[in-house]
Scaffold this active site. Structure first.
Site, mmCIF file in Angstrom:
data_model
loop_
_atom_site.group_PDB
_atom_site.id
_atom_site.type_symbol
_atom_site.label_atom_id
_atom_site.label_comp_id
_atom_site.label_asym_id
_atom_site.label_seq_id
_atom_site.Cartn_x
_atom_site.Cartn_y
_atom_site.Cartn_z
ATOM 1 C CE LYS A 75 -7.377 2.994 -0.530
ATOM 2 N NZ LYS A 75 -7.876 4.086 -0.058
ATOM 3 C CG ASP A 83 -11.498 4.603 1.098
ATOM 4 O OD1 ASP A 83 -12.182 4.781 2.348
ATOM 5 O OD2 ASP A 83 -10.138 4.210 1.233
ATOM 6 C CG ASP A 84 -10.150 8.500 -2.855
ATOM 7 O OD1 ASP A 84 -9.080 8.135 -2.211
ATOM 8 O OD2 ASP A 84 -10.537 8.153 -3.767
ATOM 9 N NE ARG A 131 -7.189 11.854 -5.391
ATOM 10 C CZ ARG A 131 -6.857 10.814 -4.860
ATOM 11 N NH1 ARG A 131 -6.186 9.907 -4.861
ATOM 12 N NH2 ARG A 131 -8.001 10.954 -3.807
ATOM 13 C CG ASN A 163 -1.235 8.850 1.087
ATOM 14 O OD1 ASN A 163 -0.729 9.011 1.901
ATOM 15 N ND2 ASN A 163 -2.729 8.772 1.130
ATOM 16 C CD GLU A 191 -9.432 4.178 -3.146
ATOM 17 O OE1 GLU A 191 -10.483 3.948 -2.325
ATOM 18 O OE2 GLU A 191 -8.615 5.191 -2.865
ATOM 19 C CG ASP A 192 -7.072 6.867 -5.608
ATOM 20 O OD1 ASP A 192 -7.600 7.302 -4.631
ATOM 21 O OD2 ASP A 192 -5.844 6.294 -5.784
ATOM 22 C CE1 TYR A 218 -4.019 1.952 0.363
ATOM 23 C CE2 TYR A 218 -3.310 2.316 2.796
ATOM 24 C CZ TYR A 218 -3.934 2.755 1.673
ATOM 25 O OH TYR A 218 -5.047 3.633 1.667
HETATM 26 N N1 LIG Z 1 -4.624 10.064 3.990
HETATM 27 C C1 LIG Z 1 -5.513 9.518 3.365
HETATM 28 O O1 LIG Z 1 -6.164 8.562 3.915
HETATM 29 C C2 LIG Z 1 -6.054 10.032 1.923
HETATM 30 C C3 LIG Z 1 -5.079 10.947 1.479
HETATM 31 N N2 LIG Z 1 -5.585 11.394 0.210
HETATM 32 C C4 LIG Z 1 -4.710 12.189 -0.447
HETATM 33 O O2 LIG Z 1 -4.944 13.743 -0.536
HETATM 34 C C5 LIG Z 1 -4.490 14.259 -1.749
HETATM 35 C C6 LIG Z 1 -5.991 14.866 -2.551
HETATM 36 O O3 LIG Z 1 -6.584 14.007 -2.825
HETATM 37 P P1 LIG Z 1 -8.079 14.538 -3.402
HETATM 38 O O4 LIG Z 1 -8.777 15.373 -2.554
HETATM 39 O O5 LIG Z 1 -8.800 13.144 -3.673
HETATM 40 O O6 LIG Z 1 -7.493 15.128 -4.575
HETATM 41 P P2 LIG Z 1 -8.203 16.173 -5.392
HETATM 42 O O7 LIG Z 1 -7.657 16.447 -6.863
HETATM 43 O O8 LIG Z 1 -9.832 16.119 -5.323
HETATM 44 O O9 LIG Z 1 -7.708 17.773 -4.688
HETATM 45 C C7 LIG Z 1 -6.577 18.128 -4.618
HETATM 46 C C8 LIG Z 1 -6.851 19.465 -4.243
HETATM 47 O O10 LIG Z 1 -5.491 20.383 -4.102
HETATM 48 C C9 LIG Z 1 -5.536 21.515 -4.696
HETATM 49 N N3 LIG Z 1 -4.101 21.813 -5.064
HETATM 50 C C10 LIG Z 1 -3.403 21.517 -6.164
HETATM 51 N N4 LIG Z 1 -2.262 22.250 -6.099
HETATM 52 C C11 LIG Z 1 -2.226 23.016 -4.893
HETATM 53 C C12 LIG Z 1 -1.314 24.008 -4.094
HETATM 54 N N5 LIG Z 1 -0.405 24.258 -4.781
HETATM 55 N N6 LIG Z 1 -1.839 24.709 -3.315
HETATM 56 C C13 LIG Z 1 -3.004 24.387 -2.750
HETATM 57 N N7 LIG Z 1 -3.803 23.455 -3.123
HETATM 58 C C14 LIG Z 1 -3.554 22.714 -4.220
HETATM 59 C C15 LIG Z 1 -6.318 21.326 -5.962
HETATM 60 O O11 LIG Z 1 -6.716 22.181 -6.567
HETATM 61 P P3 LIG Z 1 -7.170 22.445 -8.318
HETATM 62 O O12 LIG Z 1 -8.241 21.405 -8.223
HETATM 63 O O13 LIG Z 1 -7.513 23.842 -8.412
HETATM 64 O O14 LIG Z 1 -6.006 21.959 -8.803
HETATM 65 C C16 LIG Z 1 -7.575 20.447 -5.407
HETATM 66 O O15 LIG Z 1 -8.448 21.360 -4.792
HETATM 67 C C17 LIG Z 1 -3.919 13.064 -2.468
HETATM 68 O O16 LIG Z 1 -2.545 13.059 -2.491
HETATM 69 C C18 LIG Z 1 -4.379 11.733 -1.873
HETATM 70 O O17 LIG Z 1 -3.494 10.895 -1.860
HETATM 71 C C19 LIG Z 1 -6.640 11.270 -0.480
HETATM 72 C C20 LIG Z 1 -7.637 10.336 0.127
HETATM 73 C C21 LIG Z 1 -7.230 9.553 1.464
HETATM 74 C C1 LIG Z 2 -5.079 6.774 0.813
HETATM 75 C C2 LIG Z 2 -6.131 7.101 -0.594
HETATM 76 O O1 LIG Z 2 -7.014 6.700 -0.613
HETATM 77 C C3 LIG Z 2 -5.397 8.204 -1.369
HETATM 78 O O2 LIG Z 2 -4.295 8.504 -1.052
HETATM 79 O O3 LIG Z 2 -5.969 8.230 -2.211
HETATM 80 MG MG LIG Z 3 -7.752 6.896 -2.762
#
Ligand SMILES: NC(=O)C1=CN([C@@H]2O[C@H](COP(=O)(O)OP(=O)(O)OC[C@H]3O[C@@H](n4cnc5c(N)ncnc54)[C@H](OP(=O)(O)O)[C@@H]3O)[C@@H](O)[C@H]2O)C=CC1
Ligand SMILES: CC(=O)C(=O)O
Ligand SMILES: [Mg+2]
Length: 539
Positions: free
Chosen positions: A163, A257-258, A145, A397, A234-235, A92
């Site tokens: 997963k 899940d995200d 993503r 991540n 997912e993603d 993972y």
């Molecule tokens: N720890 C955990 O369990 C989890 C972690 N994650 C992680 O969270 C991250 C985001 O996932 P997710 O929300 O689904 O992805 P999204 O693409 O939906 O969201 C990313 C966000 O970050 C913004 N962004 C991009 N560049 C910048 C910057 N320089 N400054 C500020 N904001 C910025 C994007 O804006 P714009 O769209 O305008 O580019 C968007 O709003 C990933 O890395 C994922 O691995 C996700 C799920 C679970």
């Molecule tokens: C952990 C997870 O789901 C992610 O980073 O997208």
């Molecule tokens: Mg995910």
């Protein structure tokens, strides 16, 4: 009739390899096909540990483990369960991220189902090729993503595979009931389009009505073939993730899940943090770096949890702020999507994250931006000046995308940060103190959700089930763990934690009348009894 001879050795579900007992080998046509000595499962696990121990590169370890999964499933799960804290980072995040980036180059035995948009109209017949007929849990991606790594096309398949392995390892969902799926709607990743080894469709991503119709056909086909199945999205890119969840959450058993799993694990971490800071949830203000699926999912669940503590939903949402690539999300901005609007508040526009911290004075910052290092020294020092115990959660991540490291957060806050990260970090030594960073990852939620849904045959997955999951994770953390900085149950104990969380969610499912089986007298015992154990099946 069970297979025999080489066919048996090539069936990963029944294969025991060198652990076939000597007395069974003649009957099974295996004499001469194996070394004359016989292993036990324990000696086989020891050998895998030995083989992994000489490899220095985590991707090589990932490959060794995936080969094992393709060859001998029981040994694979037994190995992972023998030491989850060591093996989770290999199957993972973070290693799965690198594996996905190179998936077409490292591919050996394909796993799961690939459904290309060119098979539109025929999806049901493709899905019917899957050999198992009682599938209860699907993790599906379209690869747009993948973690914080962007569009990886069909190379994203590593995520559903990884997963689902953890559904089994952490919460005992039987592997035969799980199915990883990648929907191939094309890719906009030019590197892959130019790579002769890339194995997905060589076309730009399909969008719009044709994409929606493809998803609809997929959902309908799954419902026809596997009526008791739950679909976990997912993603996906947020502009698909959010509407897909909205479209299907009240129609089928499904969740994202995200959005929802991540929200629950963040809320669990916050409950843990509040036990350290001795504050109330309704006293908190959160500023998110990122405004996508994860940020809005977490912000909404925190808001709903605040409502349970007595404030109105609008007041609660007003305590959650988003800051994306264009700065603070304020009502005057014209680029805000509908799903972000609840968290865009009246305020002057701000382009500096540090300035936003100065003005909003959050008690916690949560990084879900996909961009590493943005929680820099100025950010953490400002949080530490404003708060006695600042909550710092760089959740992006894999590790290469983390907004800061554990060491940076502890060092720049003089050891006062309450820290958790999406991918794991090693303990940090600061003076005479050792801090154990927690992994704020939805892995504390999705396996448990899967087991709860399986045990109850839930008809729906609802928001309150994620609040219960968050409470159940948080209540497992001991005072000693909190004292060392750990706000999640330790990873070595993730199986017990997940079974506990599953039982608590299942209770809620029964209470809400969403179960499709009779309520057992002892829900936890029922779950324990159903949970997969890595024991060789009889042949
Ligand atoms: N720890 C955990 O369990 C989890 C972690 N994650 C992680 O969270 C991250 C985001 O996932 P997710 O929300 O689904 O992805 P999204 O693409 O939906 O969201 C990313 C966000 O970050 C913004 N962004 C991009 N560049 C910048 C910057 N320089 N400054 C500020 N904001 C910025 C994007 O804006 P714009 O769209 O305008 O580019 C968007 O709003 C990933 O890395 C994922 O691995 C996700 C799920 C679970
Ligand atoms: C952990 C997870 O789901 C992610 O980073 O997208
Ligand atoms: Mg995910």
């Amino acid at each position: 009739m069970t297979a025999t001879g080489p066919t048996l050795l090539h069936d990963p579900v029944h294969n025991r390899g060198s652990a076939f007992p000597l007395e069974d080998r003649a009957r099974l046509g295996l004499e001469g096909l194996l070394p004359p000595g016989a292993d036990t499962l324990a000696t086989q696990i020891a050998r895998v540990h030995l083989q992994l121990g000489v490899l220095e590169d985590d991707l090589q370890k990932y490959l060794l483990l995936s080969d094992l999964q393709a060859r001998n499933e029981t040994l694979y799960y037994a190995t992972l369960m023998s030491d989850p804290a060591t093996f989770m980072p290999l199957v993972y995040t973070p290693t799965v991220g690198e594996a996905c980036q190179k998936f077409d180059h490292i591919l050996r035995a394909p796993r799961g189902l690939y459904l290309p948009i060119t098979a539109k109209g025929r999806l049901k017949s493709l899905i019917a090729n899957w050999p198992e007929k009682d599938v209860r849990f699907i993790v599906v991606t379209d690869g747009e993503r993948i973690l914080g790594l962007g569009d990886l096309g069909v190379n994203g398949m590593g995520i559903p595979v990884g997963k689902l392995a953890l559904y089994t390892v952490c919460a005992g969902v039987p592997p035969a009931m799980t199915l990883p799926i990648t929907l191939d709607v094309g890719t906009n990743n030019q590197t892959y389009l130019d790579d002769p080894l890339y194995l997905g469709l060589r076309q730009p991503r399909m969008r719009g009505e044709e994409y929606d119709a493809f998803i609809e056909e997929f959902v309908t086909a799954i419902g026809d073939l596997f009526p008791a199945c739950c679909i976990q999205w997912e993603d996906f890119a947020n502009f698909h993730a959010v509407p897909i969840l909205e479209r299907y959450k009240d129609r089928i058993c499904t969740y994202n899940d995200d959005i929802q799993g991540t929200a629950a694990v963040a809320l669990a971490g916050i409950y843990g943090a509040l036990r350290i800071s001795k504050q109330k949830l309704t006293d908190q203000t959160f500023l998110f770096l990122g405004g996508g699926s994860a940020a809005t999912g977490i912000a909404e669940l925190i808001s709903e949890a605040m409502v349970l503590e007595g404030i109105g939903i609008e007041e609660a949402r007003a305590r959650n702020w988003l800051f994306d690539v264009n700065g603070l999300m304020v009502t005057s901005r014209t680029d805000i999507a509908a799903f972000q609007k609840p968290f865009a508040h009246d305020h002057a526009a701000l382009a500096s994250f540090v300035e936003a911290i100065e003005q909003i004075k959050p008690t916690g910052i949560i990084g879900v931006s996909t961009v590493p290092k943005l929680f820099n020294q100025a950010v953490i020092e400002t949080m530490a000046r404003i708060n006695d115990r600042p909550i710092i959660f760089p959740y992006s991540n894999p590790t290469s995308r983390s907004e800061c490291t554990a060491e940076e957060a502890y060092k720049w806050s003089e050891g006062r940060a309450i820290f958790a990260s999406g991918s794991p970090f090693q303990p940090v030594r600061l003076g005479d103190r050792t801090f154990i960073p927690g992994q704020g990852n939805n892995v504390y939620i999705f396996p448990a959700m899967g087991m709860a849904v399986l045990a109850t045959q839930a008809s729906r997955v609802t928001e309150d089930m994620f609040i219960v999951a968050a409470q159940a994770v948080a209540e497992l953390v001991t005072q000693d763990e909190l004292d060392s900085g750990l706000i999640y149950p330790p990873q070595h104990d993730i199986r017990n934690a997940s079974l506990h969380v599953a039982a608590r969610i299942a209770e809620r499912i029964f209470d809400k009348g969403l179960a499709r089986v009779e309520r057992p007298a002892d829900i936890a015992a029922r779950i324990e009894a159903m949970a997969y154990q890595p024991i060789y099946p009889e042949v």
